[in-house]
Motif scaffolding. Structure first.
Motif, short mmCIF file in Angstrom:
data_model
loop_
_atom_site.label_atom_id
_atom_site.label_comp_id
_atom_site.label_asym_id
_atom_site.label_seq_id
_atom_site.Cartn_x
_atom_site.Cartn_y
_atom_site.Cartn_z
N ARG A 132 0.88 -1.13 0.11
CA ARG A 132 -0.11 0.02 -0.02
C ARG A 132 0.77 1.15 0.03
NH1 ARG A 132 -5.20 -0.07 3.90
NH2 ARG A 132 -5.26 1.77 2.95
N ARG A 133 1.97 1.32 0.63
CA ARG A 133 2.61 2.37 0.92
C ARG A 133 3.53 2.60 -0.36
NH1 ARG A 133 7.03 3.97 5.53
NH2 ARG A 133 8.27 5.93 4.35
N SER A 134 4.00 1.69 -1.33
CA SER A 134 4.74 1.80 -2.45
C SER A 134 3.65 2.23 -3.60
CB SER A 134 5.26 0.22 -3.00
OG SER A 134 5.78 0.58 -4.26
N ILE A 135 2.52 1.80 -3.32
CA ILE A 135 1.47 2.50 -4.43
C ILE A 135 1.27 3.99 -4.11
CG2 ILE A 135 -1.22 2.55 -5.08
CD1 ILE A 135 -1.15 -0.51 -4.53
N LEU A 136 1.06 4.34 -2.88
CA LEU A 136 0.86 5.62 -2.53
C LEU A 136 2.08 6.66 -2.85
CD1 LEU A 136 -0.70 7.98 -0.73
CD2 LEU A 136 0.77 7.20 1.11
N GLU A 137 3.27 5.86 -2.79
CA GLU A 137 4.65 6.83 -2.99
C GLU A 137 4.78 7.00 -4.65
OE1 GLU A 137 7.12 6.10 0.79
OE2 GLU A 137 7.31 4.77 -0.42
N ASN A 138 4.45 5.84 -5.27
CA ASN A 138 5.04 5.83 -6.49
C ASN A 138 3.94 5.95 -7.66
OD1 ASN A 138 7.85 5.08 -6.07
ND2 ASN A 138 7.00 3.54 -5.05
N GLN A 139 2.53 5.50 -7.31
CA GLN A 139 1.53 5.60 -8.33
C GLN A 139 0.42 6.49 -7.97
OE1 GLN A 139 1.46 1.21 -8.02
NE2 GLN A 139 1.49 1.06 -10.06
N GLY A 140 0.41 6.97 -6.84
CA GLY A 140 -0.37 8.35 -6.66
C GLY A 140 -1.65 7.97 -5.92
N PRO A 141 -2.58 8.97 -5.24
CA PRO A 141 -3.59 8.79 -4.42
C PRO A 141 -4.57 7.98 -5.03
CG PRO A 141 -3.40 11.09 -5.17
CD PRO A 141 -2.15 10.43 -5.72
N GLU A 142 -4.98 8.03 -6.34
CA GLU A 142 -6.23 7.26 -7.04
C GLU A 142 -6.01 6.06 -6.81
OE1 GLU A 142 -4.73 9.99 -8.12
OE2 GLU A 142 -6.36 11.66 -7.88
N LEU A 143 -4.76 5.40 -7.35
CA LEU A 143 -4.59 4.06 -7.22
C LEU A 143 -4.44 3.54 -5.60
CD1 LEU A 143 -4.38 1.68 -9.41
CD2 LEU A 143 -1.90 1.99 -9.00
N TYR A 144 -3.83 4.41 -4.85
CA TYR A 144 -4.08 3.86 -3.39
C TYR A 144 -5.35 4.09 -2.92
CZ TYR A 144 -3.32 4.55 1.62
OH TYR A 144 -3.22 4.39 2.99
N GLY A 145 -6.14 4.73 -3.34
CA GLY A 145 -7.71 4.63 -3.17
C GLY A 145 -8.48 3.42 -3.53
N ASP A 146 -8.05 3.06 -4.71
CA ASP A 146 -8.39 1.66 -5.19
C ASP A 146 -8.14 0.24 -4.34
OD1 ASP A 146 -9.94 2.93 -7.21
OD2 ASP A 146 -8.35 2.59 -8.67
N MET A 147 -6.52 0.62 -3.88
CA MET A 147 -6.08 -0.52 -3.03
C MET A 147 -6.77 -0.23 -1.71
SD MET A 147 -4.03 -3.21 -3.33
CE MET A 147 -3.54 -4.18 -2.14
N THR A 148 -6.96 0.63 -1.19
CA THR A 148 -7.63 0.80 -0.02
C THR A 148 -9.00 0.08 0.08
OG1 THR A 148 -6.56 2.72 0.61
CG2 THR A 148 -8.50 2.38 1.69
N SER A 149 -10.02 0.30 -1.02
CA SER A 149 -11.19 -0.25 -1.05
C SER A 149 -11.12 -1.75 -1.14
CB SER A 149 -11.66 0.24 -2.21
OG SER A 149 -12.13 1.73 -2.10
N LEU A 150 -9.86 -2.18 -1.91
CA LEU A 150 -9.78 -3.59 -2.15
C LEU A 150 -9.69 -4.40 -0.73
CD1 LEU A 150 -7.95 -3.84 -5.38
CD2 LEU A 150 -10.28 -4.63 -5.04
N MET A 151 -8.87 -3.65 -0.06
CA MET A 151 -8.54 -4.24 1.46
C MET A 151 -9.53 -4.05 2.28
SD MET A 151 -5.62 -5.50 1.06
CE MET A 151 -5.40 -5.97 2.92
N LEU A 152 -10.48 -2.99 2.18
CA LEU A 152 -11.64 -2.75 3.24
C LEU A 152 -12.96 -3.43 2.89
CD1 LEU A 152 -10.01 -0.64 4.09
CD2 LEU A 152 -12.17 1.00 4.04
N TYR A 153 -13.40 -3.79 1.67
CA TYR A 153 -14.53 -4.38 1.32
C TYR A 153 -14.52 -5.66 0.88
CZ TYR A 153 -15.51 0.53 1.91
OH TYR A 153 -15.67 1.83 2.33
N PRO A 154 -15.47 -6.60 0.84
CA PRO A 154 -15.58 -7.79 0.29
C PRO A 154 -15.75 -7.71 -1.15
CG PRO A 154 -17.09 -8.02 2.25
CD PRO A 154 -16.46 -6.35 1.94
N PRO A 155 -15.42 -8.62 -2.31
CA PRO A 155 -15.35 -8.43 -3.58
C PRO A 155 -16.70 -8.46 -4.16
CG PRO A 155 -13.89 -10.14 -3.23
CD PRO A 155 -14.45 -9.83 -1.75
N ASP A 156 -17.94 -8.94 -3.41
CA ASP A 156 -19.10 -8.91 -3.99
C ASP A 156 -19.84 -7.53 -3.76
OD1 ASP A 156 -19.28 -9.81 -1.36
OD2 ASP A 156 -21.05 -10.98 -1.67
N TRP A 157 -19.49 -7.14 -2.29
CA TRP A 157 -20.00 -5.63 -2.15
C TRP A 157 -19.42 -4.66 -2.98
CZ3 TRP A 157 -18.78 -0.80 -0.39
CH2 TRP A 157 -19.61 -0.36 0.31
#
Length: 261
Positions: A132-157
């Protein structure tokens, strides 16, 4: 909704409802808006306090030195607002803050709910945060947001609530602090470890987590419940790391029943 100076920083907070005070403390995102479903539900019976932590949202975007510093910020805010003893619901990082208060400032708590939290930064969490930190530092906040959602929510939700999730994610990304501040929060969480003091907690405590949580797997909650002598343990079958959002009715009822005992 207001802002006030406490512990040397500007802190955003919100107070709604009437009744016994209930404090809601968010996780890594750190903002009051995580708790919309709980504010709506609990403000019918409680005075509900939520806030943005140091380094997040509408509070000062200052680096975080430790979870202990976040505890100091919170107690200073409560002192200024005039709240002494209250019920506490803490998610993830908020659960870490709650552990410290229960150990060092137990007189401030009536009951404690530790929700989807951790005991320490173990090998699994180190891998999660490295990615998650590598995404934030190297690929920006939008992709970090996507990764955050993948970690927070079930796939079907995620599949069934894409419009709502995109709006929530955009709002959270818009409030992100600079990368150096966000990484200081990650480092503080990973450095947290009060395992040797959990057995001293005598505040009535409920530990709650979802079975399918990928960000803070349920083995952390099981360990917390086993180590804290006063703890009850509730394992929700489905809901991910953000089960207070994905299954709010079930989550709210579990917490409300515990506070009402």
């Amino acid at each position: 909704m207001a802002q006030i100076d406490a512990n040397g920083i500007n802190q955003y907070y919100d107070v709604q409802g009437e009744g016994p005070p209930l404090l809601l403390v968010a996780g890594m995102g750190g903002t009051a808006n995580y708790w919309a479903e709980q504010v709506s539900f609990f403000s019918q019976t409680h005075t509900v306090i939520s806030y943005d932590q140091r380094g997040t949202g509408r509070s000062s975007h200052e680096p975080v030195a430790s979870i202990e510093q976040l505890r100091d910020d919170l107690l200073a805010l409560l002192d200024v607002l005039g709240f002494d003893v209250l019920d506490y619901l803490g998610h993830s990082t908020g659960g870490n803050i709650g552990q410290i208060i229960a150990i060092e400032n137990p007189e401030r708590l009536r009951k404690l709910v530790i929700y989807a939290s951790t005991t320490h930064g173990d090998a699994y969490r180190s891998k999660v945060w490295r990615v998650r930190r590598s995404i934030l530092e190297n690929q920006g906040p939008e992709l970090y947001g996507d990764m955050t959602s993948l970690m927070l929510y079930p796939p079907d939700w995620i599949a069934e609530n894409s419009g709502l999730l995109e709006r929530q994610q955009a709002a959270q990304v818009a409030m992100l602090a600079p990368v150096s501040v966000m990484t200081s929060r990650i480092e503080a969480v990973q450095a947290f470890d009060r395992r040797d003091q959990l057995s001293a907690i005598d505040v009535p405590t409920l530990v709650v987590c979802a079975r399918d949580d990928r960000q803070t797997p349920a083995y952390f909650s099981a360990a917390l419940a086993a180590a804290i002598p006063t703890a009850d343990y509730s394992l929700i079958d489905y809901g991910g790391h953000a089960c207070s959002r994905t299954v709010p009715d079930e989550f709210n009822q579990i917490v409300a029943d515990y506070f009402a005992r």
